[in-house]
Design an enzyme around this catalytic site. Structure first.
Site, PDB file in Angstrom:
ATOM      1  N   CYS A   1       0.833  -1.207   0.000  1.00  0.00           N
ATOM      2  CA  CYS A   1       0.000   0.000   0.000  1.00  0.00           C
ATOM      3  C   CYS A   1       0.869   1.260   0.000  1.00  0.00           C
ATOM      4  CB  CYS A   1      -0.934  -0.001   1.206  1.00  0.00           C
ATOM      5  SG  CYS A   1      -0.114   0.324   2.790  1.00  0.00           S
TER       6      CYS A   1
ATOM      7  N   CYS B   1       2.744   2.092   3.340  1.00  0.00           N
ATOM      8  CA  CYS B   1       3.906   1.223   3.588  1.00  0.00           C
ATOM      9  C   CYS B   1       5.043   1.557   2.638  1.00  0.00           C
ATOM     10  CB  CYS B   1       3.517  -0.249   3.461  1.00  0.00           C
ATOM     11  SG  CYS B   1       2.688  -0.912   4.929  1.00  0.00           S
TER      12      CYS B   1
ATOM     13  N   CYS C   1      -2.925  -4.731   1.434  1.00  0.00           N
ATOM     14  CA  CYS C   1      -1.465  -4.592   1.468  1.00  0.00           C
ATOM     15  C   CYS C   1      -0.809  -5.894   1.931  1.00  0.00           C
ATOM     16  CB  CYS C   1      -1.077  -3.453   2.403  1.00  0.00           C
ATOM     17  SG  CYS C   1       0.707  -3.219   2.567  1.00  0.00           S
TER      18      CYS C   1
ATOM     19  N   CYS D   1       1.297  -4.607   5.610  1.00  0.00           N
ATOM     20  CA  CYS D   1       0.568  -4.212   6.832  1.00  0.00           C
ATOM     21  C   CYS D   1      -0.771  -4.923   6.966  1.00  0.00           C
ATOM     22  CB  CYS D   1       0.373  -2.697   6.875  1.00  0.00           C
ATOM     23  SG  CYS D   1      -0.846  -2.056   5.695  1.00  0.00           S
TER      24      CYS D   1
ATOM     25  N   ASP E   1      -4.434  -6.957  66.166  1.00  0.00           N
ATOM     26  CA  ASP E   1      -5.216  -8.187  66.272  1.00  0.00           C
ATOM     27  C   ASP E   1      -6.699  -7.869  66.345  1.00  0.00           C
ATOM     28  OD1 ASP E   1      -2.926  -9.703  66.243  1.00  0.00           O
ATOM     29  OD2 ASP E   1      -2.770  -9.810  68.432  1.00  0.00           O
TER      30      ASP E   1
END
Length: 529
Positions: A21, A24, A109, A112, A344
């Site tokens: 793509c 990218c 793509c 990716c 306690d």
């Protein structure tokens, strides 16, 4: 201005032709400024096609199609050098900017897997924001985190190997460090969109986190060959559903030899049929902390729930009487209670009370005025006559350290009602008033041995003050080092605490009542009533 230069053109052509793509392609070409990534996807694709258009009627770039499951390095180099004999895989970039390919029926793509296509557009951001707004969390900023499928790392390395061979043939240069990371590019695109949609800034230090987890079942086997080559990198973990975590895959990719990698995985990566899927969108808020001091007036109330062998011994506890109100108001999922020591079940805590802190996990409401906190404190105090809370306030995680640091160096003051088997006179106890900084050794008491390790602890009784009651009773006010077992100091615990009141007076002594009068820890800060 279009971000690619003539120097990038060959790499861009190669990547586009193999199914990568535009965003990218920018990453692989080292485009490190934000604006180009933010353009709408269709506009980016058109601009890229125009950029790659040449003065010729048509540029033909040949790539293998379909890429084989395994490929030798020499075959890869040959495929880049030479036109394929049968013309398969031909992608045409014509002057009108259109792309025609025998195999381009789906433009997902191959690097990716759609992350920088469908999942950074406004429509997807709006869907995430709708879920955020429906979650009911209160926030003024947020951290946005994403988890990508680990096979993306394999595909990126594989595409880079393909590019590296190509630029080597073209006498060009491209370094792995030049590639913009996928998460960086995704952040550049989506952060402004999320901030605009939700009306709050993206802040890496925010306690409110929105996380999105992506998966891509179609390509999940991309990583599997790594396990055969680097088995040490993929070890099962109890809290992991798969051994193929991003960290494990990255570790293997750093260890594997390039020639072994090239033999195992297609170059370039195949284009998938579908984009990633969103496994989950989660909202979570970091813990908030509330501190204060509590008084305990009951001799039949444990500090924390008293449960033995799954059976509850008493109906409530200090922890619950305070925390139940905080959980409801902060709309938190759970809590963790801590304090400066503990008493306690039959011991009262008087004076200024005992410091405590409560961690509220994943609270949905986090913003309160000081008046609202005061009203919450009053609500706690009105709910029970067994406890009272003071100085209630919001604190930081770091501030809680003040409650614990030097805890054993602090002092505590107690008041005890003591019984002796022998009849005593006032003069028999007066010598205790003169004893200062008495050092004692305490072996872990029998009553706590089931939950504390066996050890001998040195402690200091700083001072004692007596008050005669009758011939078998007297009151003893003690100032001691924190961590001293007072009951055992009185009766000796069968000789496990030495010296003790019984041995000092040469009597059998026992404790009938014990009150904590002060815990000398100067935290949290005192507030005006």
């Amino acid at each position: 201005m279009f971000p690619l230069t003539e120097e990038n053109k060959h790499v861009a052509q190669l990547l586009l032709s193999t199914g990568t793509c535009p965003r990218c392609i920018f990453r692989f070409c080292g485009v490190d400024f934000h604006a180009p990534y933010k353009l709408p996807y269709k506009e980016l694709l058109n601009e890229l096609q125009k950029f790659l258009d040449t003065e010729k009627d048509e540029l033909i770039l040949e790539v293998m199609n379909p890429p084989p499951k395994k490929i030798r390095l020499q075959e890869l180099e040959d495929s880049i050098d030479n036109l394929s004999q049968n013309g398969e895989g031909r992608i045409s970039l014509s002057q009108d900017g259109s792309i025609a390919s025998k195999n381009s029926n789906l433009n997902v793509c191959n690097v990716c897997l759609g992350i920088l296509q469908e999942f950074c557009e406004k429509d997807f951001v709006k869907k995430v924001c709708q879920k955020v707004e429906a979650s009911g969390f209160e926030f003024t900023s947020l951290v946005f985190s994403v988890s990508f499928p680990p096979q993306l790392s394999v595909r990126e390395v594989r595409s880079f190997a393909c590019i590296k061979l190509y630029v080597k043939k073209q006498s060009l240069s491209l370094g792995r460090d030049d590639i913009v990371q996928l998460k960086e590019a995704y952040k550049w695109i989506t952060h402004p969109l999320f901030s605009e949609e939700l009306g709050v800034p993206i802040d890496g230090k925010s306690l409110f986190e929105v996380s999105v987890v992506f998966a891509h079942p179609e390509t999940v086997e991309d990583c599997h060959f790594l396990a055969a080559i680097c088995p040490d990198c993929f070890k099962p973990a109890k809290n992991k559903q798969s051994v193929f975590t991003r960290m494990a895959v990255m570790k293997a990719l750093n260890k594997i030899k390039e020639e072994d990698f090239l033999k195992q995985f297609p170059c370039p990566p195949n284009s998938p049929k579908a984009v990633c899927t969103v496994l989950e969108i989660e909202c979570a808020h970091g813990a908030v902390f509330v501190a204060g001091r509590y008084n305990k007036y009951s001799r039949n109330l444990p500090q924390t729930p008293w449960i033995i062998d799954g059976e509850r011994k008493l109906e409530s506890s200090v922890e619950e009487l305070i925390s139940d109100h905080l959980l409801a108001v902060f709309k938190a999922e759970s809590f963790n209670f801590s304090s400066s020591g503990r008493e306690d079940v039959d011991v009262r805590t008087l004076g200024n009370g005992r410091p405590f802190a409560i961690e509220l996990v994943n609270p949905h409401r986090v913003h309160f005025t000081s008046q609202e906190i005061k009203e919450l404190q009053q609500k706690i105090n009105n709910s029970s006559n067994k406890i009272q809370v003071r100085d209630l306030q919001l604190v930081t995680r770091e501030a809680i350290g003040h409650m614990k640091e030097g805890e054993e160096e602090k002092t505590k003051t107690y008041s005890a009602l003591i019984w002796t088997d022998k009849a005593i006179q006032k003069k028999d106890i007066e010598f205790l008033n003169d004893i200062k900084d008495l050092k004692i050794d305490q072996k872990t008491p029998l009553r706590v041995l089931h939950r504390r390790p066996l050890a001998v602890r040195a402690r200091v009784i700083h001072s004692m003050e007596t008050q005669y009651v009758d011939e078998h009773h007297f009151r003893l006010r003690l100032k001691t080092q924190a961590g001293t077992y007072i009951k055992e100091f009185v009766h000796g615990d069968f000789g496990r605490t030495k010296p003790n009141i019984g041995s000092l007076m040469n009597v059998t002594a026992d404790i009938l009542e014990l009150d904590v009068e002060s815990v000398d820890v100067d935290w949290p800060p005192a507030l005006d009533d």
